[in-house]
Design a protein around this motif. Structure first.
Motif, PDB file in Angstrom:
ATOM      1  N   VAL A   4       0.843  -1.193   0.000  1.00 30.65           N
ATOM      2  CA  VAL A   4       0.000   0.000   0.000  1.00 30.65           C
ATOM      3  C   VAL A   4       0.879   1.245   0.000  1.00 30.65           C
ATOM      4  O   VAL A   4       0.634   2.199  -0.712  1.00 30.65           O
ATOM      5  CB  VAL A   4      -0.914   0.004   1.241  1.00 30.65           C
ATOM      6  N   ILE A   7       2.459   2.759  -3.430  1.00 29.08           N
ATOM      7  CA  ILE A   7       1.684   3.225  -4.574  1.00 29.08           C
ATOM      8  C   ILE A   7       2.167   4.582  -5.083  1.00 29.08           C
ATOM      9  O   ILE A   7       2.192   4.833  -6.267  1.00 29.08           O
ATOM     10  CB  ILE A   7       0.183   3.242  -4.231  1.00 29.08           C
ATOM     11  N   GLY A   8       2.634   5.439  -4.181  1.00 30.65           N
ATOM     12  CA  GLY A   8       3.330   6.631  -4.636  1.00 30.65           C
ATOM     13  C   GLY A   8       2.504   7.886  -4.721  1.00 30.65           C
ATOM     14  O   GLY A   8       1.453   8.005  -4.116  1.00 30.65           O
ATOM     15  N   ARG A   9       3.040   8.800  -5.514  1.00 32.06           N
ATOM     16  CA  ARG A   9       2.574  10.165  -5.441  1.00 32.06           C
ATOM     17  C   ARG A   9       1.226  10.405  -6.099  1.00 32.06           C
ATOM     18  O   ARG A   9       0.422  11.202  -5.653  1.00 32.06           O
ATOM     19  CB  ARG A   9       3.626  11.044  -6.105  1.00 32.06           C
ATOM     20  N   ARG A  14      -5.400  10.925  -6.670  1.00 37.18           N
ATOM     21  CA  ARG A  14      -6.499   9.990  -6.646  1.00 37.18           C
ATOM     22  C   ARG A  14      -7.371  10.229  -5.415  1.00 37.18           C
ATOM     23  O   ARG A  14      -8.576  10.173  -5.457  1.00 37.18           O
ATOM     24  CB  ARG A  14      -5.941   8.573  -6.594  1.00 37.18           C
ATOM     25  N   TRP A 286      -9.426   4.435   5.084  1.00 34.03           N
ATOM     26  CA  TRP A 286      -9.274   3.056   4.609  1.00 34.03           C
ATOM     27  C   TRP A 286      -7.983   2.524   5.027  1.00 34.03           C
ATOM     28  O   TRP A 286      -7.580   1.942   5.783  1.00 34.03           O
ATOM     29  CB  TRP A 286      -9.278   2.952   3.088  1.00 34.03           C
TER      30      TRP A 286
END
Lengths: 286, 322, 324
Positions: A4, A7-9, A14, A286
Motif C-alpha cells: 500500500v 503506490i506513490g505520489r 487519486r 481506509w
C-alpha cells in the motif's frame, strides 16, 4: 502493508479526486478570490461615489442593493474583498515565513539557539496580539495594505514557529538527517535538502491556517475602523452598524459582506481539514 | 596493522529524563575501547546495553557526558569548525539499523549518494557522469548496480537493497573506518550474510576497519576479529572469537544459550532469571548480580573490574583473584 | 489425525491502482491438530498476508478464491458478525506489531471488560481466565491494573499472548512474535508458545517468521513460502538436514551456525531479489534466482509432488512420464 505504501505520489491526486470537502471548500475560496479580482470590472459604479437612490434592496441594477447614502453595495464588496484578502495574504505570508524560519532553526540546532527562540515564542504567545495590533495601527497613522499586513504578520508567527519547531525537533534525531551530515552536508544544506521537503506539506497547511486567521483579524480591525482602506469587508459592516443598517432593515448592507467573510474563513478551515487527510494517511478512512 | 584508529577513554553518557531531568539513565558507563586499523570489531548487546549510544557518540551525533573519543589521536569533540567535522565524516562513516529511516523519504536515493561524492571530491561536481560512474563502481562492491536505484525513492526498493545502498553511501568517501549499528537486524535472514560479507571484503581488500553492532551471537561470531560484550552500558567481556566460543561471563553465557541456532534444538529450559531491568536504577556492586545464578556476597558489594583471563577480559568476580 | 485448518487453492490479492498484487496465489496447506507449523519466507513473500487474511481480511486485501476450512467453517465466506464470534474462541492471532496493538491509554483490566461485553461473558469469568493465563506466561497478576505503557516489550508480548489465548482457541497464529524482542526474551516467548501447545491450551499453532533458526526450535513441520506460493512442506528435521527445493536450500545455507567465523568458512546468502508480485514471472516463480533453472521452469509451473510424505514444487523432483 508495504504494498500500500508503495503506490506513490499519484495517489494523492487519486485521493483528492473523490474528496467533496476539498472540492467544495476550494471552489468557495476560489470564487471569492475571483470575485475580488474581476469584480471591479463587472460593476460600472465606483465605490467612492453614490450610484443611485439610497436604501434600495437588491435588484438587477444593484445586485447587493444600495446603502444609506446610495453607494452600490456590490461595488463596495468587490473592492473590499481585494483589500481584505491582500492584507490577509501579506500577513499570512509574513507570519508563515518568520514562523518556519525560526521554528526550523530552533528545531534543527537545538541547545542554546533553541532555548532563545523558544523563549521568544513563549513571549509572543503570552501577549494578546489583537491589543498590540490596535495600538500599533493607531500609532503608525498611515495604514496601507502593506503596513496592515506587516503588523498582523509579525504578531501571528508564534503558532507556526512552535509547530514547526516541534516537527523539526522530531526530525533532528532521525537517521536520515544523520546520514545527510555524514555525507558531508552542512546545516544549511541539511535544512534545504532534508528538513524543508519534509515539512513542505505541513508548511502549506499552516499557511492556509494563517490565512484564515489573518483574514479574521483583518476584518476585526477593519470593523474597529482600523482598516487599510475605506472600502474593506469589515469597514462595510462597521458603516452599516454605525448608520443604522440594522434598525432600518437594510439587511443587504451587512448580510452580503458578512456571508462572504464567513464563507471564506469557514472554507479555508475545511480546506485545511481535507488536506490534512490527504497529507496524513493515518486520517484516511481506509 | 595494530595502530589504533578510534580510542574511547572512560566514556560515559548519562541521559536525563522527566521534569527537570530527575530520572537519570546511565546509557554508557566508563567504556574504554580501542579500534585497531584493519580489524572488524563486534559489539554485542541487547537493548539498553548502550551499543547504539556508543555508535552515535563516535559519529559525533551525541555528546558524551564525560570521557574522550579520539580519532587518530585527535579529540573529535574538540573539533568546532564545520570543515574539520566534515573531514572527519569523510574518514569515519556510519550505517544505521533501519535502511528506510536512513534515507530521506522525499529524496531520490541517488541524490544522497551524489551529495556524498560531491562533498568528498568537489572536483567531480563539474562531471556528473564521472560521479555516477564512481557511484556505480562503489555499488558493485556491495552487490548492487546503479540501474536498480536510478530515479527511485527509498520506498521503491527492498530493505536489503536499500541497506546495501546505505553501505555504499558510507563507502563513497573512502573512509578508513565504518561503524554499523545493527546493519542486518531489519533485513531478511537470507541476505544478512551477504551484507556482513561486504564488511569482510572491505577489510580484506582495502584494510577498512569496522565496528559492527548487533545482538545475534552467531552473526557477531561469524563476522568479527574481536568481540566486545556490553551489558547495561558496561563492557562485561572482551576477546577474539575463540574466547567467545566458550564464554566466561554468566551474561555472555546466557546470551549464547538464548540464541536459536539452526543446527540444534533447545532441550532444557533456560535457567537464567530474566527479570525486567529498571534502567533508571543503578545498583551497587556488579550490574549483573540481580540476574546472575552464580551470585556471591562480594558481587553485591563491589563492582568487579575487567580481569584478564587467558586471551580475553571478563568483568566478573568468579575470575578474580582468590 | 484431525485437520484443524485446511487451505485449498487459497488466493488473496491486494487491489492497487496498478492492478492486483498476487500476494497469496493458490496455496494448499493443512495444519494438523496438535502441531506447530512454521511458515517461513522472505519479507514480501505473502506469509503475513496469508495469515492476516484468515483472521481479518480487509481492503485493499481481497480473497480471490479457494477455501479456508477451519474445522467445518469456511473462513472465506464469513460475515463480519460471524467472524467476530469465532475470533479468540476458535481462531486467534498474535499480530506482528503486537507491541503497539494494545491501546496505550487503557488499563489492561479495562480491555478485559470490553472483551467480556463483546463476547457476552460475565466479566469476572474473563478476569479469572486471564489471571490463569497471566500466571502461565510468568507475569505478576497486578498487570491488570497497569497501562500498556508501563510494560516493557517482553512483558507486553506476554500480555498479548495471554489475551490471545484467553478462550483457548483451536488455532493460534503467531506472526513474527519475537522479531522485536531481545534474544533472552525471545527464547522465553518461544518456549511459552511451545508450552501453550503442550498443555493443550491451543490445539495448533502457525508460527510465521523469516528466521529459520527460531522456527527450528519449536516447530514440528515447516512450510516454505516463496512469491505467494508454498514451495516445500516437510518435517523440521528433514527440511534442515536435507532441503529439497533450491530456494529452501539457499535459505538454510544463508544462516550461520553458531561457532563459524569468516576466517574458517565464508558463507553466502541467497542471491537476487524476490519477484514483484504485480507481475510475477511465468512458470516457476523462483527460476530467475535458481541455479538449476531449465527452459521448462520458465515455461511451466511445477506441480506439487509428494516424496515420502514431503511436498515440494520443483521440476527437479518430477519424474518424467514417458509420452504415449
Amino acid at each position: 502493508m508495504e504494498i500500500v505504501k508503495n503506490i506513490g505520489r499519484s495517489e494523492v491526486w487519486r485521493y483528492l479526486h473523490g474528496n467533496t470537502k476539498f472540492w467544495t471548500s476550494i471552489t468557495i475560496v476560489l470564487a471569492v478570490v475571483i470575485l475580488g479580482v474581476i469584480g471591479p470590472y463587472l460593476t460600472k459604479y465606483s465605490p467612492n461615489t453614490p450610484a443611485g437612490a439610497p436604501m434600495t434592496p437588491p435588484s438587477f441594477k444593484h445586485p447587493f442593493g444600495t446603502d444609506y447614502f446610495g453607494y452600490d453595495v456590490f461595488s463596495e464588496v468587490v473592492y473590499g474583498i481585494r483589500v481584505s484578502l491582500s492584507v490577509g495574504l501579506i500577513a499570512a505570508l509574513i507570519a508563515t515565513l518568520i514562523g518556519v524560519i525560526l521554528g526550523m532553526i530552533a528545531g534543527l540546532r537545538g541547545g542554546i539557539v533553541d532555548a532563545i527562540i523558544d523563549t521568544l515564542i513563549n513571549i509572543f504567545l503570552s501577549i494578546p496580539p489583537i491589543l498590540i495590533m490596535i495600538l500599533l495601527a493607531v500609532y503608525i497613522g498611515k495604514r496601507g495594505i502593506l503596513e496592515m499586513g506587516l503588523i498582523i504578520g509579525i504578531l501571528s508567527w508564534q503558532w507556526t514557529a512552535r509547530a514547526v519547531r516541534a516537527q523539526v525537533s522530531a526530525l533532528r534525531t532521525s537517521d536520515f538527517i544523520a546520514s545527510s551530515y555524514l555525507s558531508g552536508n552542512s546545516y544549511i544544506k541539511v535544512l534545504f535538502k532534508d528538513v524543508l521537503p519534509n515539512i513542505a506539506s505541513y508548511m502549506f497547511l499552516s499557511f492556509v491556517i494563517q490565512l484564515s486567521t489573518a483574514i479574521l483579524t483583518v476584518v476585526t480591525l477593519e470593523f474597529f475602523g482600523l482598516g487599510a482602506s475605506e472600502w474593506s469587508l469589515g469597514a462595510i459592516i462597521q458603516y452599516s452598524v454605525l448608520w443604522g443598517g440594522i434598525p432600518l432593515g437594510l439587511w443587504w448592507w451587512f448580510l452580503f459582506p458578512g456571508i462572504i467573510i464567513v464563507a471564506l474563513i469557514a472554507s479555508l478551515y475545511i480546506l485545511v481539514i481535507s488536506l490534512e487527510e490527504v497529507f496524513n494517511p493515518r486520517l484516511r478512512r481506509w | 596493522m595494530n595502530e589504533n584508529i578510534i580510542e574511547l577513554d572512560n566514556v560515559t553518557k548519562i541521559f536525563s529524563l522527566g521534569v527537570l531531568g530527575k530520572n537519570k539513565i546511565v546509557a554508557v558507563d566508563r567504556v574504554s575501547l580501542t579500534i585497531r586499523s584493519g580489524e572488524i570489531l563486534s559489539i554485542l548487546g541487547e537493548s539498553g546495553s548502550g551499543k547504539t549510544t556508543i555508535a552515535r557518540m563516535i559519529l559525533r551525533l551525541i555528546k558524551p557526558t564525560s570521557g574522550t573519543i579520539k580519532f587518530n589521536g585527535v579529540d573529535i569533540w574538540k573539533m568546532k569548525k564545520w570543515r574539520d567535522i566534515k573531514n572527519y565524516y569523510m574518514k569515519v562513516q556510519g550505517v544505521f539499523q533501519d535502511p528506510y529511516s536512513s534515507f530521506n523519504p522525499r529524496r531520490k536515493i541517488l541524490d544522497l549518494l551524489l551529495d556524498t561524492v560531491y562533498n568528498a571530491f568537489p572536483e567531480l561536481k563539474k562531471d556528473k557522469r564521472k560521479a555516477l560512474e564512481y557511484i556505480n563502481e562503489t555499488l558493485e562492491k556491495v552487490g548492487l548496480d546503479i540501474n536498480t536505484l536510478r530515479g527511485k525513492y527509498p520506498h521503491q526498493v527492498s530493505g536489503g537493497q536499500l541497506q546495501r545502498a546505505a553501505i555504499a553511501r558510507a563507502l563513497l568517501s573512502n573512509p578508513v573506518f565504518i561503524i554499523a549499528d545493527e546493519p542486518v537486524s531489519m533485513v531478511d535472514a537470507s541476505t544478512r550474510i551477504d551484507i556482513l560479507n561486504i564488511f569482510i571484503d572491505l577489510k580484506e581488500k582495502y584494510g577498512t576497519s569496522s565496528v559492527i553492532i548487533g545482538h545475534d551471537y552467531s552473526l557477531a561470531y561469524y563476522v568479527s576479529d574481536r568481540i566486545v560484550v556490553l551489558y547495561r552500558g558496561q563492557i562485561v567481556e572482551e576477546g577474539d572469537p575463540e574466547v567467545l566460543e566458550d564464554p566466561l561471563h554468566p551474561y555472555t553465557k546466557m546470551l549464547k544459550e538464548s540464541v536459536p541456532s539452526i543446527d540444534r534444538r533447545w532441550e532444557k529450559r533456560l535457567e537464567y532469571r530474566i527479570g525486567e531491568i529498571d534502567v533508571t536504577k543503578r545498583r551497587k556492586g556488579c550490574i549483573f548480580a540481580d540476574r546472575c545464578p552464580f551470585k556471591m556476597p562480594i558481587c553485591e558489594e563491589k563492582e568487579p573490574p575487567l580481569f584478564k583471563v587467558g586471551k580475553g577480559k571478563v568483568r566478573c568476580w568468579l575470575y578474580g583473584p582468590k | 489425525m484431525t485437520t484443524i485448518l485446511k487451505l485449498e487453492n487459497y488466493k488473496v490479492y491486494y487491489e492497487t491502482p496498478n492492478g492486483y498484487v498476487r500476494a497469496v496465489d493458490g496455496v494448499n496447506l493443512e495444519v494438523e491438530k496438535g502441531e506447530i507449523l512454521g511458515l517461513i519466507g522472505e519479507s514480501g513473500c505473502g506469509k503475513s498476508t496469508l495469515v492476516m487474511s484468515l483472521v481479518l481480511p480487509k481492503p485493499p486485501m481481497k480473497i480471490m478464491g479457494g477455501r479456508a476450512l477451519l474445522g467445518k467453517i469456511d473462513l472465506t465466506k464469513l460475515s463480519w458478525d460471524e467472524r467476530r464470534k469465532i475470533l479468540l474462541t476458535k481462531l486467534s492471532i498474535i499480530p506482528q506489531y503486537a507491541l503497539d496493538a494494545l491501546p496505550v491509554i487503557k488499563k489492561i483490566g479495562a480491555f478485559l471488560s470490553d472483551l467480556a461485553k463483546d463476547k457476552n461473558i460475565p466479566e469476572d469469568q474473563v478476569i479469572e481466565k486471564f489471571i490463569e493465563r497471566i500466571k502461565l506466561v510468568g507475569l505478576p497478576t497486578n498487570v491488570i491494573d497497569m497501562y500498556p505503557l508501563e510494560l516493557s516489550g517482553g512483558m507486553r508480548q506476554r500480555v498479548i499472548i495471554a489475551l490471545s489465548t484467553i478462550f483457548s482457541p483451536d488455532l493460534l497464529i503467531a506472526d513474527e512474535p519475537t522479531s522485536a524482542l531481545d534474544v533472552s526474551t525471545q527464547r522465553q516467548v518461544l518456549e511459552l508458545l511451545r508450552n501453550l501447545r503442550d498443555t493443550g491450551i491451543v490445539k495448533s499453532i502457525i508460527f510465521v517468521t523469516h528466521d529459520i533458526a527460531s522456527v527450528r526450535q519449536i516447530a514440528d513441520r515447516i512450510a516454505v513460502m516463496y512469491a505467494g506460493k508454498i514451495v516445500e512442506i516437510s518435517s523440521v528435521e528433514e527440511i534442515i538436514k536435507n532441503p529439497l527445493h533450491p530456494y529452501t536450500q539457499g535459505l538454510i545455507r544463508a544462516v550461520p551456525v553458531l561457532g563459524i567465523n569468516y576466517k574458517k568458512k565464508r558463507l553466502s546468502g541467497l542471491p537476487g531479489q524476490p519477484p514483484n508480485l504485480l507481475n510475477p514471472p511465468s512458470g516457476c516463480r523462483f527460476y530467475p534466482r535458481c541455479k538449476y533453472a531449465t527452459p521448462k521452469c520458465i515455461k511451466e509451473e511445477p506441480p506439487s509432488v509428494n516424496i515420502n510424505s514431503r511436498i515440494v514444487s520443483c521440476w527437479l523432483y518430477v519424474k518424467e512420464v514417458p509420452k504415449k
